[in-house]
Design a protein around this motif. Structure first.
Motif, short mmCIF file in Angstrom:
data_model
loop_
_atom_site.label_atom_id
_atom_site.label_comp_id
_atom_site.label_asym_id
_atom_site.label_seq_id
_atom_site.Cartn_x
_atom_site.Cartn_y
_atom_site.Cartn_z
N ALA A 166 0.62 -0.79 -0.44
CA ALA A 166 -0.15 -0.29 0.08
C ALA A 166 0.98 1.33 -0.10
CB ALA A 166 -0.67 0.01 1.13
N GLN B 255 2.24 2.16 -3.00
CA GLN B 255 1.31 2.69 -4.49
C GLN B 255 0.76 4.14 -4.42
OE1 GLN B 255 -0.77 0.66 -7.18
NE2 GLN B 255 -0.92 2.17 -7.00
N PHE B 256 -0.10 4.10 -3.25
CA PHE B 256 -0.17 4.73 -2.83
C PHE B 256 0.86 6.13 -2.45
CE2 PHE B 256 -3.16 2.47 -1.15
CZ PHE B 256 -4.03 2.76 -2.25
N SER C 284 1.35 7.84 -5.73
CA SER C 284 1.21 8.42 -6.47
C SER C 284 0.63 9.80 -6.52
CB SER C 284 -0.84 8.51 -6.55
OG SER C 284 -0.53 8.31 -4.46
N SER C 285 1.08 10.11 -5.54
CA SER C 285 1.82 11.81 -5.18
C SER C 285 3.00 12.60 -5.96
CB SER C 285 1.25 11.58 -3.67
OG SER C 285 2.48 11.31 -3.07
#
Length: 281
Positions: free
Chosen positions: A54, A57-58, A61-62
């Motif tokens: 996680a 992935q997250f 993303s930023s």
């Protein structure tokens, strides 16, 4: 999707077999009451692996496009290195995995509950972190939406089912042969992930040669065609690789596959001493 299914199946089955061996040994040696600490270690390892996936992935993303490409490329190279080490390690130790785990479990039982939790955590955690990293990089490489992730999850679910059948005695597995052939297929998948990582590093301006193509057969094998999608899902195939991508792919795949498929040497038995000969110091 098949490549990610293979990753989930092979990595997940390795972890499942480790858990089965640990649980079966505790039950057979009359230590059933020590199962909760073992499952606690397994649960912590699984939770850590999911959290790591996680975070990848997250967290990515930023990032800006260039930073994301740099991160993806670096992690792709790292994951290929880890998977390469893992397939060679499992090829060497598959026949003796059970006895090694049982020895570690005996030592943990002698120390106490905390040692049992730590032993099961490390036995499963390494495979879990490697699986999260390699699945993430493989999913990024295919770039095919949610289908690669579904393939990986199906592979993991299949590995859990096979592990349960193995524990119940309903399934006999030649571990050495299984890990040999799935390892060979995984080397092919890893070569594609490595080539994808090189392309990411080129897009991040860390490596040169982004516009120097080795070939371009996009008109023959369209990326959005069913066969182009199939080749990309299984082998991470790209119809227009750069010269550096194609070179690194070949330099990795050919020698690594040749070394992996070499017959293993059986340890030579010690020669008997001649009668009357003095013993070695």
């Amino acid at each position: 999707m098949f490549g990610n299914f293979l990753i989930g199946l092979r990595e997940g089955l390795e972890a499942s077999l480790v858990v089965c061996i640990l649980v079966a040994y505790l039950v057979k040696t009359g230590h059933r009451r020590r199962l909760p600490p073992l499952w606690a270690g397994v649960g912590i390892a699984v939770a850590l692996s999911l959290a790591f996936g996680a975070l990848l992935q997250f967290g990515s993303s930023s990032l800006t496009f260039q930073a994301k490409e740099a991160l993806g490329g670096t992690l792709s190279v790292l994951s290929v290195g880890l998977v390469t080490w893992m397939v060679f390690w499992m090829r060497r130790t598959a026949r003796h995995l059970k006895s090694e785990l049982q020895d570690k479990l005996d030592a943990a039982l002698a120390i106490g509950t905390g040692a049992l939790v730590i032993t099961s955590f490390f036995a499963v955690g390494r495979e879990g972190l490697e699986t999260s990293l390699f699945i993430w990089t493989a999913v990024q490489a295919t770039g095919d939406g949610v289908r690669p992730l579904i393939g990986a999850l199906l592979g993991l679910a299949t590995s859990v089912a096979l592990g349960w059948l193995f524990y119940r005695g309903a399934l006999k597995i030649d571990l050495a042969r299984f890990f040999r052939w799935t390892g060979a297929m995984l080397v092919v998948v890893a070569a594609g992930v490595l080539a994808y990582g090189i392309h990411d590093l080129q897009e991040a301006d860390i490596l040169p040669g982004l516009h120097s193509l080795a070939f371009d057969i996009s008109t023959t094998i369209a990326p959005d065609s069913w066969y182009g999608t199939l080749l990309k899902g299984v082998f991470n195939f790209q119809p227009d690789p750069t010269v550096l991508q194609a070179g690194v792919w070949g330099l990795y795949l050919v020698p690594v596959m040749a070394l992996f498929l070499l017959p293993q040497r059986s340890p030579s038995a010690p020669r008997p001493r001649t009668a009357g000969a003095p013993a070695a110091e």
